[in-house]
Scaffold this motif. Structure first.
Motif, PDB file in Angstrom:
ATOM      1  N   GLN A 120       0.805  -1.219   0.000  1.00 47.99           N
ATOM      2  CA  GLN A 120       0.000   0.000   0.000  1.00 47.99           C
ATOM      3  C   GLN A 120       0.841   1.273   0.000  1.00 47.99           C
ATOM      4  O   GLN A 120       0.419   2.289  -0.559  1.00 47.99           O
ATOM      5  CB  GLN A 120      -0.948  -0.010   1.203  1.00 47.99           C
TER       6      GLN A 120
ATOM      7  N   ARG B 214       1.177   3.046  -3.228  1.00 46.44           N
ATOM      8  CA  ARG B 214      -0.051   3.424  -3.945  1.00 46.44           C
ATOM      9  C   ARG B 214      -0.717   4.663  -3.340  1.00 46.44           C
ATOM     10  O   ARG B 214      -1.921   4.847  -3.437  1.00 46.44           O
ATOM     11  CB  ARG B 214      -1.038   2.251  -3.923  1.00 46.44           C
TER      12      ARG B 214
ATOM     13  N   HIS C   8      -3.135   6.767  -5.478  1.00 46.59           N
ATOM     14  CA  HIS C   8      -4.470   6.217  -5.734  1.00 46.59           C
ATOM     15  C   HIS C   8      -5.439   6.583  -4.612  1.00 46.59           C
ATOM     16  O   HIS C   8      -6.609   6.899  -4.867  1.00 46.59           O
ATOM     17  CB  HIS C   8      -4.385   4.694  -5.862  1.00 46.59           C
TER      18      HIS C   8
ATOM     19  N   ASP D 145      -8.223  -0.630  -2.631  1.00 49.25           N
ATOM     20  CA  ASP D 145      -7.465  -1.774  -3.146  1.00 49.25           C
ATOM     21  C   ASP D 145      -8.364  -2.970  -3.444  1.00 49.25           C
ATOM     22  O   ASP D 145      -8.132  -3.702  -4.416  1.00 49.25           O
ATOM     23  CB  ASP D 145      -6.381  -2.170  -2.146  1.00 49.25           C
TER      24      ASP D 145
END
Length: 577
Positions: free
Chosen positions: A101, A104, A107, A275
């Motif tokens: 994570q 990311r 995102h 996710d």
């Protein structure tokens, strides 16, 4: 998916979640041909204060040890280890590297911005410390979900920023979920269906007035307006959990939780949903400490725009919250200590103690899951466990961990599950001095000495070492043996008169010679309330009052060594005052 946080050693509860995910994947794989179910690993390392690279690597190392899966997480690369035992216990991993994570963050920021632009979240301009404190207290204000949430629950205070005009999006920003706006939007949609999962995986809990719902409604989420006598109607969120059944949660029982921190890092609530959607997760199986967060996660799943636009109607994944694990007394949450030893209740600690992987799999999988009509100590392979698994059979109540049961399962694995040739190969590998001894002796030492006394393989090796040591007459309990000296002398003479082969393990099970030795031992040593048997054991193995059956000792030592030890003991007795 299995989504651990690398904040410490992998706990039994975390491994249980991974294992149940794997069983669900295997069950779906065996019963469907339309899709290829997969199981992915995600590392949730956004807690910068507790997650470290070292703990991340330790987590991956532990998963490799317990599963036998190579770093690429590709089941095609699974193979057997040097002893011929099956290495891959957790199958179905998606053939990609784990999702991390912390790589990311963009995102999650984009998702937070999209929610703000849609009016489903708002930027919080409260003092950062106050906002962080408010978020940390949210779980205590949002009680564990009952099957029908009480309308008498205290209303949750909203952040004052929710009543102010929207502020332009800017980074860094604290972003909070607007529960009121999400309810407004979801009420327009009507019922949001859940993605379908294999019916064989879900199972059937039956129906009643609370849980009764159509197959189409199972897992769906929607808003209703309900009123109790004498009270105004209020909006409630109706949802479903595969373990806990239908849940009805008032709007006022859900807090405007923080989604994005001022540091740019997301909270679990936002990151996990983003996710799950990005990887098309259809089943979220996790511990029921997250059950109180289910309503806000469903709101996000239903209303968060997808990264790739789609014309299909929105859906939500299925959720299954499994019970907590308790200490053996059933009163406290399971800690990472066992018998006062730190790490004793972690996967790494149990593997280091020598517990077999398949024993741990059977032990952990059946915590809170009873396989109907089967003995508790039956050892199943992963495919056998998967064939019997369904979410409906998981108990809602917490499961107490019995370490005695783990010991029993591990003994059964060593004695009847792992092939003898594999264990013999282990024995020769770990004790090279035995490699030059006759195979019959190795088998006798394994079957009648090591596995009779050892619960784990390291314990079994310690027993082998103990009984291969030379006779130490300094440990002889002369007082115990002295009264049986005449009996031992007759036993020695009678054994010598049998004229049987004297090499170690020369007498095998079923041989007439071994039967004759057994009859002789019983006839010569009977009486005296077992004192003669105890004296014979003390003579053969000084300092070891407990151990394998006396006949097995004679069989493993061989008649020549048995007679030599009896002679040495009798000589010592004659020299004693």
């Amino acid at each position: 998916r299995f989504a651990p946080s690398p904040t410490g050693a992998l706990h039994l509860g975390g491994f249980r979640t991974a294992l149940l995910c794997s069983l669900a994947t295997l069950k779906a794989t065996s019963t469907t041909s339309a899709r290829s179910p997969s199981f992915l690993l995600r590392i949730e390392d956004t807690d910068t204060a507790r997650c470290t690279v070292t703990l991340h690597q330790q987590l991956l190392h532990t998963l490799r040890r317990i599963t036998g899966v190579v770093p690429a997480w590709n089941t095609d690369q699974m193979n057997e280890n040097e002893t011929g035992e099956q290495a891959g216990l957790v199958e179905g991993w998606r053939g990609t590297a784990p999702i991390v994570q912390s790589t990311r963050l963009g995102h999650y920021a984009d998702a937070a911005q999209a929610l703000v632009q849609l009016g489903l979240a708002y930027t919080c301009t409260c003092d950062a410390d106050l906002a962080a404190l408010s978020d940390s207290l949210a779980p205590t204000r949002s009680p564990r979900l009952p099957r029908q949430a009480s309308t008498d629950s205290l209303s949750l205070a909203l952040c004052r920023c929710s009543t102010r005009p929207p502020t332009p999006w800017s980074r860094p920003a604290i972003v909070r979920l607007s529960v009121r706006a999400c309810f407004d939007e979801l009420e327009k949609y009507g019922k949001i269906r859940a993605v379908s999962i294999d019916p064989a995986v879900e199972g059937d809990r039956g129906t009643d007035e609370v849980d009764g719902e159509s197959a189409e409604d199972a897992g769906s989420v929607w808003i209703e307006r309900r009123a109790e006598r004498g009270k105004a109607a209020e909006r409630v969120l109706v949802c479903h959990d595969a373990v806990h059944g239908r849940l009805v949660v008032p709007e006022r029982a859900i807090d405007d939780t923080v989604l994005l921190k001022s540091t740019g890092y997301p909270t679990y609530h936002l990151a996990s949903v983003v996710d799950d959607r990005a990887t098309d997760v259809s089943l979220v199986l996790r511990g029921d400490e997250w059950l109180s967060s289910l309503p806000k996660h469903l709101l996000l799943h239903a209303l968060l725009p997808r990264e790739s636009p789609s014309s299909s109607p929105p859906t939500v994944p299925r959720f299954a919250h499994v019970s907590l694990l308790l200490e053996e007394d059933g009163k406290r949450k399971l800690s990472k200590r066992r018998g006062g030893e730190l790490g004793g209740a972690t996967v790494e600690g149990l593997l280091d103690r020598g517990y077999e992987r398949i024993a741990l799999v059977n032990f952990v999988a059946r915590l809170g899951w009873a396989i109907a009509g089967q003995e508790d100590d039956t050892i199943y392979s992963m495919s056998q466990l998967a064939s019997k698994f369904c979410l409906a059979d998981l108990r809602r109540s917490p499961a107490a961990v019995s370490w005695h049961r783990l010991d029993s399962l591990n003994r059964r694995v060593l004695r009847s599950y792992i092939p003898r040739e594999s264990l013999l190969a282990r024995l020769r590998r770990d004790r090279p001095a035995l490699a030059d001894t006759p195979v019959a002796y190795q088998r006798a030492m394994l079957d009648h000495i090591a596995l009779e006394r050892g619960t784990t393989w390291p314990e079994a090796l310690a027993v082998v070492d103990e009984y291969r040591e030379p006779q130490d007459l300094a440990l002889l309990d002369v007082e115990r043996v002295q009264g049986s000296a005449d009996v031992l002398q007759r036993l020695r003479d009678d054994l010598a008169a049998l004229n049987l082969p004297g090499e170690p393990a020369a007498l095998s099970d079923g041989d007439d010679g071994l039967t004759s030795v057994g009859s002789l031992l019983k006839g010569s040593l009977r009486g005296a309330r077992g004192a003669h048997f105890r004296a014979a054991r003390a003579a053969l193995c000084p300092g070891k009052p407990q151990g394998p059956d006396l006949l097995r000792l004679v069989q493993v030592f061989g008649l020549d060594e048995t007679l030599r030890r009896l002679d040495a003991t009798l000589l010592q007795l004659r020299r004693s005052p």
